[in-house]
Design a protein around this motif. Structure first.
Motif, mmCIF file in Angstrom:
data_model
loop_
_atom_site.group_PDB
_atom_site.id
_atom_site.type_symbol
_atom_site.label_atom_id
_atom_site.label_comp_id
_atom_site.label_asym_id
_atom_site.label_seq_id
_atom_site.Cartn_x
_atom_site.Cartn_y
_atom_site.Cartn_z
ATOM 1 N N THR A 1 41.713 35.143 49.840
ATOM 2 C CA THR A 1 41.194 34.119 49.294
ATOM 3 C C THR A 1 39.779 34.279 49.261
ATOM 4 O O THR A 1 39.005 33.611 48.450
ATOM 5 C CB THR A 1 41.436 32.585 49.624
ATOM 6 N N GLN A 2 39.014 34.787 50.203
ATOM 7 C CA GLN A 2 37.731 35.150 50.291
ATOM 8 C C GLN A 2 37.243 36.092 49.343
ATOM 9 O O GLN A 2 36.016 35.833 48.737
ATOM 10 C CB GLN A 2 37.373 35.476 51.801
ATOM 11 N N ARG A 3 38.126 37.004 48.821
ATOM 12 C CA ARG A 3 37.723 37.748 47.847
ATOM 13 C C ARG A 3 38.016 37.136 46.370
ATOM 14 O O ARG A 3 37.318 37.747 45.429
ATOM 15 C CB ARG A 3 38.349 38.981 48.146
ATOM 16 N N VAL A 4 39.045 36.614 46.174
ATOM 17 C CA VAL A 4 39.594 36.220 44.995
ATOM 18 C C VAL A 4 39.839 34.842 44.804
ATOM 19 O O VAL A 4 40.159 34.494 43.449
ATOM 20 C CB VAL A 4 41.004 37.010 44.544
ATOM 21 N N GLY A 5 39.568 33.983 45.775
ATOM 22 C CA GLY A 5 39.847 32.500 45.340
ATOM 23 C C GLY A 5 41.731 32.442 45.436
ATOM 24 O O GLY A 5 42.195 33.183 45.953
ATOM 25 N N LYS A 6 41.793 31.240 45.023
ATOM 26 C CA LYS A 6 43.248 30.759 45.090
ATOM 27 C C LYS A 6 43.831 30.921 43.919
ATOM 28 O O LYS A 6 43.237 30.526 42.899
ATOM 29 C CB LYS A 6 43.426 29.136 45.561
ATOM 30 N N PHE A 7 45.209 31.092 43.554
ATOM 31 C CA PHE A 7 45.898 31.400 42.431
ATOM 32 C C PHE A 7 46.919 30.552 42.466
ATOM 33 O O PHE A 7 47.726 30.436 43.401
ATOM 34 C CB PHE A 7 46.466 32.788 42.272
#
Length: 252
Positions: free
Chosen positions: A159-165
């Motif tokens: 999530t640090q790289r892409v956030g939450k999905f």
């Protein structure tokens, strides 16, 4: 300090299997995790079983009403504090080194998403019934359209790289839609070619009955990806063929 991993679990009438799943998490060699279980109004004694385990890392939420697996996963995701998001359904299992090896692999590869091999096991004995599903290639948005190599039990993202999905609650193919949305945002996910998880092949599983969900899969492309009718039919046909090969004993 090791980064926190959030484990996301939807739960509904899981009393028959949940203790095995709990034990597989407690046995993890990687200990910095939080386990966010969202119970979808179970009618058996699932909740009582979970509450027997006095571990502050296990965080049970009983939902106000039944809303399906996608909604339950979303409720857990809303509460998740970890850098890494992992998924474990309430009847599946991890080998003790699952989290340790997956996180180490992601850090080594500088990966935003990774997946591994998993065993496909009998519902009751948890003995393999088909050959292991192999994490055989780098996944991209393009190749994920034709077949979904990513299973919740064997996939982690950062999530640090892409956030939450989050999962669409109006689709029976919510896993595939979520992975596709994620792969739109990153170039690739990496395969760890080692078996670290066990998937319980339930006879009544929606995902096993391909003929019953052709329409739902078509809508993945038509409604959620915004493809034309012809393009949606093309990818649905590819998905159906690959799904047959994935589960047929002729090919396994």
């Amino acid at each position: 300090m090791k980064d926190l991993v959030s484990i996301i679990t939807p739960c509904y009438n899981s009393a028959e299997f949940i203790e095995e799943t709990i034990q597989s998490v407690l046995n993890q060699t990687y200990e910095n995790w939080e386990w966010l279980i969202s119970d979808d109004r179970s009618k058996d004694n699932t909740i009582e079983i979970i509450k027997k385990y006095n571990d502050p890392r296990i965080k049970l939420q009983v939902l106000e009403q039944n809303g399906g697996a996608g909604n339950a996963r979303n409720k857990s995701l809303e509460r998740a504090q970890g850098r890494y998001i992992s998924f474990l359904d309430s009847d599946d299992l991890w080998y003790p080194e699952y989290l340790q090896e997956m996180i180490s692999f992601m850090q080594k590869k500088n990966a935003e998403l990774a997946y591994c091999n998993y065993s496909r096991c009998d519902e009751h004995t948890m003995e393999p019934t088909l050959k292991d599903f192999e994490a055989d290639k780098i996944v991209t948005f393009s190749n994920l359209l034709k077949t979904c190599r990513l299973a919740p039990v064997s996939t982690i993202y950062d999530t640090q790289r892409v956030g939450k999905f989050y999962f669409p609650v109006k689709s029976k193919r919510e896993d595939h839609v979520m992975w596709l949305n994620l792969l739109k945002e990153i170039p690739k996910g990496y395969p760890l070619k080692k078996t670290l998880a066990k998937y319980r092949m339930r006879e009544n599983s929606v995902s096993r009955k391909k003929q019953n969900i052709i329409k739902d899969q078509y809508l993945v492309y038509k409604d959620f990806m915004g493809f034309s009718t012809l393009k949606s039919l093309y990818y649905t046909a590819n998905w159906a063929l690959n799904g047959f090969m994935k589960y047929s004993k002729i090919f396994n």
